[in-house]
Design a protein around this motif. Structure first.
Motif, short mmCIF file in Angstrom:
data_model
loop_
_atom_site.label_atom_id
_atom_site.label_comp_id
_atom_site.label_asym_id
_atom_site.label_seq_id
_atom_site.Cartn_x
_atom_site.Cartn_y
_atom_site.Cartn_z
N LYS A 1 6.76 6.20 -0.84
CA LYS A 1 7.08 7.31 -1.74
C LYS A 1 7.35 8.56 -0.90
CE LYS A 1 7.13 10.11 -5.29
NZ LYS A 1 8.48 10.39 -5.75
N PHE A 2 8.52 9.16 -1.08
CA PHE A 2 8.80 10.43 -0.40
C PHE A 2 8.14 11.54 -1.20
CE2 PHE A 2 11.94 7.82 1.66
CZ PHE A 2 11.96 8.35 2.94
N THR A 3 7.12 12.16 -0.61
CA THR A 3 6.39 13.21 -1.33
C THR A 3 6.82 14.61 -0.88
OG1 THR A 3 4.64 12.91 0.29
CG2 THR A 3 4.33 11.84 -1.85
N ALA A 4 7.59 14.67 0.23
CA ALA A 4 8.03 15.99 0.72
C ALA A 4 9.37 15.87 1.44
CB ALA A 4 6.98 16.56 1.66
N VAL A 5 10.15 16.92 1.34
CA VAL A 5 11.45 16.97 2.01
C VAL A 5 11.61 18.37 2.59
CG1 VAL A 5 13.95 16.73 1.73
CG2 VAL A 5 12.42 15.36 0.30
N CYS A 6 12.15 18.44 3.81
CA CYS A 6 12.33 19.74 4.44
C CYS A 6 13.74 19.87 5.00
CB CYS A 6 11.31 19.90 5.57
SG CYS A 6 11.63 21.29 6.64
N ASP A 7 14.40 20.96 4.70
CA ASP A 7 15.70 21.26 5.32
C ASP A 7 15.95 22.75 5.24
OD1 ASP A 7 18.62 21.34 6.00
OD2 ASP A 7 18.35 19.17 5.95
N ASP B 1 0.85 -1.19 0.00
CA ASP B 1 0.00 0.00 0.00
C ASP B 1 0.88 1.24 0.00
OD1 ASP B 1 -2.07 -1.67 0.24
OD2 ASP B 1 -2.51 -1.24 2.35
N LEU B 2 0.45 2.26 -0.71
CA LEU B 2 1.25 3.48 -0.79
C LEU B 2 1.37 4.15 0.58
CD1 LEU B 2 2.68 5.64 -2.55
CD2 LEU B 2 0.44 6.77 -2.73
N LEU B 3 2.59 4.43 0.97
CA LEU B 3 2.83 5.21 2.19
C LEU B 3 3.59 6.46 1.77
CD1 LEU B 3 2.59 5.14 5.37
CD2 LEU B 3 4.99 4.46 5.33
N ARG B 4 2.99 7.63 2.01
CA ARG B 4 3.61 8.89 1.60
C ARG B 4 4.39 9.47 2.79
NH1 ARG B 4 -1.82 11.71 0.18
NH2 ARG B 4 -2.04 10.95 2.29
N VAL B 5 5.68 9.66 2.57
CA VAL B 5 6.55 10.06 3.68
C VAL B 5 7.17 11.42 3.42
CG1 VAL B 5 8.53 9.36 5.10
CG2 VAL B 5 7.09 7.61 4.06
N GLY B 6 7.29 12.21 4.49
CA GLY B 6 7.99 13.49 4.43
C GLY B 6 9.27 13.38 5.26
N MET B 7 10.36 13.90 4.73
CA MET B 7 11.66 13.79 5.41
C MET B 7 12.07 15.16 5.95
SD MET B 7 14.30 11.84 5.93
CE MET B 7 15.48 12.44 7.11
N VAL B 8 12.39 15.23 7.24
CA VAL B 8 12.89 16.48 7.82
C VAL B 8 14.36 16.29 8.21
CG1 VAL B 8 12.49 18.34 9.48
CG2 VAL B 8 10.60 16.85 8.81
N GLY B 9 15.24 17.04 7.59
CA GLY B 9 16.67 16.97 7.94
C GLY B 9 17.43 15.91 7.16
N LYS C 1 1.00 21.50 4.56
CA LYS C 1 0.66 21.52 3.13
C LYS C 1 0.95 20.23 2.36
CE LYS C 1 1.10 26.49 2.63
NZ LYS C 1 2.02 27.54 2.25
N ALA C 2 1.89 19.44 2.84
CA ALA C 2 2.30 18.28 2.02
C ALA C 2 1.33 17.11 2.17
CB ALA C 2 3.70 17.85 2.42
N LYS D 1 7.89 17.59 -2.99
CA LYS D 1 7.93 19.05 -2.78
C LYS D 1 8.97 19.39 -1.72
CE LYS D 1 3.31 20.49 -4.08
NZ LYS D 1 2.29 19.46 -3.93
N GLY D 2 9.66 20.50 -1.91
CA GLY D 2 10.67 20.93 -0.95
C GLY D 2 10.14 22.02 -0.02
N PHE D 3 10.58 21.98 1.23
CA PHE D 3 10.17 22.98 2.22
C PHE D 3 11.38 23.39 3.05
CE2 PHE D 3 6.48 20.43 1.30
CZ PHE D 3 5.43 21.33 1.24
N ALA D 4 11.35 24.65 3.53
CA ALA D 4 12.40 25.08 4.46
C ALA D 4 11.85 25.12 5.88
CB ALA D 4 12.91 26.46 4.06
#
Ligand SMILES: NC(=O)c1ccc[n+]([C@@H]2O[C@H](COP(=O)([O-])OP(=O)(O)OC[C@H]3O[C@@H](n4cnc5c(N)ncnc54)[C@H](O)[C@@H]3O)[C@@H](O)[C@H]2O)c1
Length: 420
Positions: free
Chosen positions: A70-76, A43-51, A105-106, A94-97
């Motif tokens: 699936k990594f759908t967002a990254v923040c650094d 099953d699709l798991l949407r992950v956001g990475m911080v750092g 939003k992600a 999508k990238g975020f600071a």
């Protein structure tokens, strides 16, 4: 130890069941293993990475291999690392600071956090509050109170919180600890000696002095709890795991001033922990001599187990202990230690025709295994082997070692200190 003990058993059971499934040599393919360790579901798991710094990119790369992730967002906040993280995430991410904006939003179901220690609590609480499952790197929390808040928030939300002590997922450790438990190969354990010795300044080169605090966050107390947090927490966790107990007292010493570059963390720590029944953990981590490298050495009246480099387990029997019935078939290293091989947990040599039995994940990267099990826990609503409480218990021990060093006193650790 309540939850932590329960999840440990669950994990061992899962590993045992999988070992049975792998009993005919290693005929099963890597893709079977990948599917099994991820809970059998894609099953699709949407992950956001911080750092996505050094460790963030490591766990991210391993997590991206888990089917259905699936990594759908990254923040650094550091643009170079944001770019590198987005490259790993691939198309459409999508990238975020600002991590709060990412949470808002992600399109994400879960968040991975590999920022400096001082950020772990704030980011974990916010992610759980936003309804996201969390994987947060070790050491879990900068302070005992922050750790409590993280465990409480996980309980309140019922979401998955896993902490990055990858040894808990390492087949070499699982195999060795299984042998201790099932066959009592060490007799009565009386002492553990663990250490991490390096010879170097632990400093990262910075492209511009303005990045000093960001890139060398480990060297400053404002953002770091030093050697006990960055190295010791892994090894104190192993002691807690092996002994199925928590330290009852600690006394430590440390030195500051060997490295004179403006840092304010300790250059070395020498710590003695007492566990129930007089068992001791002697822990040292130093930055001025690398001869001993790093290992956890578990000592009993029947033998010694040395777990070293996160990939080797060696067993040395005491002269007065009885010979193990499978010892003659085992492979020995050049110092006469029995090599504990997670790819051949039994039967090798003795029952060649039956094939050897490999523990789940044998030969696989432990970081992949920890990520795959995080995904499995999310999909199956399970409690991670290295959950918040497990990590909190070693955090308390490490933070209290730092307190003992700072206050130059012996500190009792009553059960209440581990209460959440
Ligand atoms: N499990 C392990 O074996 C292991 C190994 C190394 C590091 N770690 C842990 O991983 C974590 C990170 O360590 P590292 O060596 O990768 O550090 P790092 O400095 O390489 O990476 C940290 C990243 O976080 C980013 N960051 C800092 N503040 C931020 C914020 N407010 N918002 C978004 N991003 C921010 C930095 O720019 C950087 O890219 C630490 O907790 C460390 O203890 C674990």
């Amino acid at each position: 130890m309540g939850l932590s003990d329960m999840s440990r058993r669950d994990f061992m059971r899962a590993a045992g069941a999988a070992a049975a499934a792998f009993s005919v040599g290693l005929a099963d393919t890597r893709s079977d293993l990948v599917a099994q360790t991820a809970g059998g579901s894609t099953d699709l798991l949407r992950v956001g990475m911080v750092g996505p710094g050094v460790q963030g990119r490591n766990v991210m790369t391993n997590c991206a291999r888990v089917p259905g992730v699936k990594f759908t967002a990254v923040c650094d906040i550091f643009p170079d690392n944001l770019t590198k993280g987005l490259e790993i995430a691939g198309e459409g991410a999508k990238g975020f600071a600002d991590y709060r904006e990412m949470l808002e939003k992600a399109d994400i179901d879960a968040v991975m956090i590999a920022t400096p220690l001082n950020w772990h609590c704030e980011m974990t609480l916010a992610a759980l509050d936003a309804g996201k499952h969390v994987f947060c790197e070790k050491m879990m929390s900068y302070s005992i109170e922050q750790g409590r808040q993280m465990v409480r928030k996980q309980r309140e939300t019922g979401l998955v919180l896993q902490i990055g002590h990858q040894r808990r997922y390492n087949p070499t450790y699982l195999h060795a600890l299984n042998l201790l438990e099932k066959e009592g190969v060490l007799g009565r354990i009386t002492m553990i000696r663990a250490l991490w010795h390096r010879n170097g300044d632990w400093r990262r080169p910075v492209p511009d002095p303005k990045y000093e605090r960001l890139m060398n966050w480990r060297l400053y107390r404002e953002t770091s709890q030093g050697l006990m947090a960055e190295l010791g927490s892994h090894q104190v966790d192993v002691a807690n795991w092996v002994l199925k107990a928590l330290p009852t007292a600690v006394v430590g010493m440390g030195t500051r001033g060997y490295w004179t570059d403006g840092r304010d963390i300790l250059d070395d720590v020498e710590v003695l922990y007492e566990y129930p029944n007089g068992v001791k953990l002697v822990y040292t981590s130093i930055t001025q001599n690398a001869r001993d490298d790093y290992y956890e050495q578990i000592m009993g009246d029947g033998g010694t187990l040395v777990l070293t480099h996160e990939n080797q387990g060696l067993l040395f029997r005491e002269a007065r202990a009885e010979k193990l019935d499978w010892e003659q078939y085992a492979h020995k290293d050049d110092k006469g230690g029995v090599v504990l091989d997670s790819q051949a947990t039994k039967g090798k040599g003795k029952d060649k025709d039956k094939g050897s039995e490999a523990l789940e994940g044998a030969g696989e990267n432990p970081y992949y295994l920890e990520m795959a099990d995080w995904v499995r826990c999310i999909r199956e609503g399970d409690t991670p082997h290295c959950n918040g409480l497990v990590a909190f218990e070693s955090d308390v021990a490490c933070l209290m070692a730092n307190a003992s060093i700072a206050q130059r006193r012996f500190i009792n650790l009553p059960p209440e200190i581990y209460a959440v």
